[in-house]
Design a protein around this motif. Structure first.
Motif, mmCIF file in Angstrom:
data_model
loop_
_atom_site.group_PDB
_atom_site.id
_atom_site.type_symbol
_atom_site.label_atom_id
_atom_site.label_comp_id
_atom_site.label_asym_id
_atom_site.label_seq_id
_atom_site.Cartn_x
_atom_site.Cartn_y
_atom_site.Cartn_z
ATOM 1 N N LEU A 36 14.461 18.521 71.586
ATOM 2 C CA LEU A 36 14.692 17.959 72.990
ATOM 3 C C LEU A 36 15.492 18.679 73.767
ATOM 4 O O LEU A 36 16.571 19.148 73.051
ATOM 5 C CB LEU A 36 15.066 16.434 73.018
ATOM 6 N N ASP A 38 16.929 20.531 77.704
ATOM 7 C CA ASP A 38 16.814 20.552 79.128
ATOM 8 C C ASP A 38 17.502 21.959 79.630
ATOM 9 O O ASP A 38 17.409 22.786 78.459
ATOM 10 C CB ASP A 38 17.567 19.344 79.836
ATOM 11 N N ASP A 88 6.288 11.582 77.381
ATOM 12 C CA ASP A 88 5.244 12.073 78.236
ATOM 13 C C ASP A 88 4.765 13.444 77.822
ATOM 14 O O ASP A 88 5.388 14.505 77.855
ATOM 15 C CB ASP A 88 6.355 12.107 79.565
ATOM 16 N N LYS A 91 5.557 16.919 79.121
ATOM 17 C CA LYS A 91 6.752 17.417 78.997
ATOM 18 C C LYS A 91 6.907 18.016 77.309
ATOM 19 O O LYS A 91 7.763 18.501 77.304
ATOM 20 C CB LYS A 91 7.935 16.573 79.220
ATOM 21 N N TYR A 118 10.360 19.580 73.953
ATOM 22 C CA TYR A 118 10.222 18.379 74.737
ATOM 23 C C TYR A 118 11.241 18.686 75.902
ATOM 24 O O TYR A 118 12.337 18.572 75.593
ATOM 25 C CB TYR A 118 10.483 16.944 74.163
ATOM 26 N N VAL A 119 10.678 18.769 77.205
ATOM 27 C CA VAL A 119 11.552 19.546 78.168
ATOM 28 C C VAL A 119 11.772 18.085 79.187
ATOM 29 O O VAL A 119 10.954 17.847 79.695
ATOM 30 C CB VAL A 119 11.222 20.616 78.824
ATOM 31 N N SER A 120 13.186 17.803 79.052
ATOM 32 C CA SER A 120 13.439 16.628 80.033
ATOM 33 C C SER A 120 14.858 16.470 80.038
ATOM 34 O O SER A 120 15.667 17.276 79.509
ATOM 35 C CB SER A 120 12.935 15.130 79.536
ATOM 36 N N THR A 121 15.512 15.425 80.923
ATOM 37 C CA THR A 121 16.993 15.573 80.887
ATOM 38 C C THR A 121 16.968 13.925 80.309
ATOM 39 O O THR A 121 16.239 12.920 80.824
ATOM 40 C CB THR A 121 17.572 15.316 82.257
ATOM 41 N N PHE A 122 18.097 13.586 79.166
ATOM 42 C CA PHE A 122 18.237 12.446 78.642
ATOM 43 C C PHE A 122 19.724 11.807 78.910
ATOM 44 O O PHE A 122 20.469 12.768 78.926
ATOM 45 C CB PHE A 122 17.587 12.470 77.310
ATOM 46 N N ASN A 126 18.237 6.379 77.137
ATOM 47 C CA ASN A 126 16.881 6.736 76.709
ATOM 48 C C ASN A 126 16.582 6.438 75.243
ATOM 49 O O ASN A 126 15.253 6.686 74.870
ATOM 50 C CB ASN A 126 16.447 8.343 77.138
#
Length: 191
Positions: A36, A38, A88, A91, A118-122, A126
């Motif tokens: 994971l 960002d 998702d 992502k 997995y590109v996202s902000t957590f 979450n």
């Protein structure tokens, strides 16, 4: 007993075998590795102290074996099970396969590791951790982790996303993947 697909060194399927035999004999098999990330951070897990293999060490955000009845894409269940994140798929980005070896007495793990970002902000909210698998999740600056994995620095600072605890860790604090694995992940994280 978990059944895994066994491959030759060229990633050609041979047969199914039980997980214990696969690790005892050092047979090639598939795993799913999901980091994971960002723009600034990489999220790493600290393995539960009750894990059979490598308790209390830092590792890939979410990872696991791909069972003989599963496809590589089914490995996404590891993110959902270990971290409680609803994935998702837009992502999730495949970064290829990295050969990965871990050799210990009575344990020889030879993996074709299917690596994903997995590109996202957590935030802490979450995550719902599977406590028998994952003790906590930490963030480390992406550049610092790349430098650690590339052997340019020896220590990085990371922060527990749940309580803000600061830790200073080196490669010795990670599951003992081989040097090539860490270097390949560093290259993937640079892109």
């Amino acid at each position: 007993m978990e059944q895994l697909k066994v491959f030759d060194e060229n990633y050609t399927y041979l047969r199914d075998e039980n997980r214990d035999k696969v690790h005892r004999e050092g047979l090639w098999h598939e795993t799913f590795h999901c980091w994971l990330v960002d723009n600034q951070f990489v999220y790493i897990q600290k393995r539960s102290a009750v894990k059979k293999d490598f308790p209390g060490l830092f590792d890939i955000t979410a990872a696991g074996h791909i069972l003989s009845t599963e496809t590589v894409a089914d490995g996404i269940r590891e993110v959902e099970e270990e971290l409680g994140i609803e994935v998702d798929l837009t992502k999730l980005h495949s970064k290829g396969v990295v050969q990965n070896n871990i050799k210990l007495p009575n344990f020889f793990d030879r993996e074709f590791s299917n690596v994903f970002l997995y590109v996202s902000t957590f935030t802490a909210s979450n995550f719902t951790l599977q406590r028998e698998e994952v003790e906590s999740v930490y963030v480390v600056e992406r550049k610092a982790l790349i430098d650690l994995f590339s052997n340019e620095i020896k220590i990085v600072k990371c922060v527990n996303i749940f309580d803000g605890t600061l830790a200073e860790i080196g490669l010795i604090d990670f599951v003992p993947h081989e040097r090539n694995y860490f270097e390949q992940v560093a290259h993937i994280l640079k892109r």
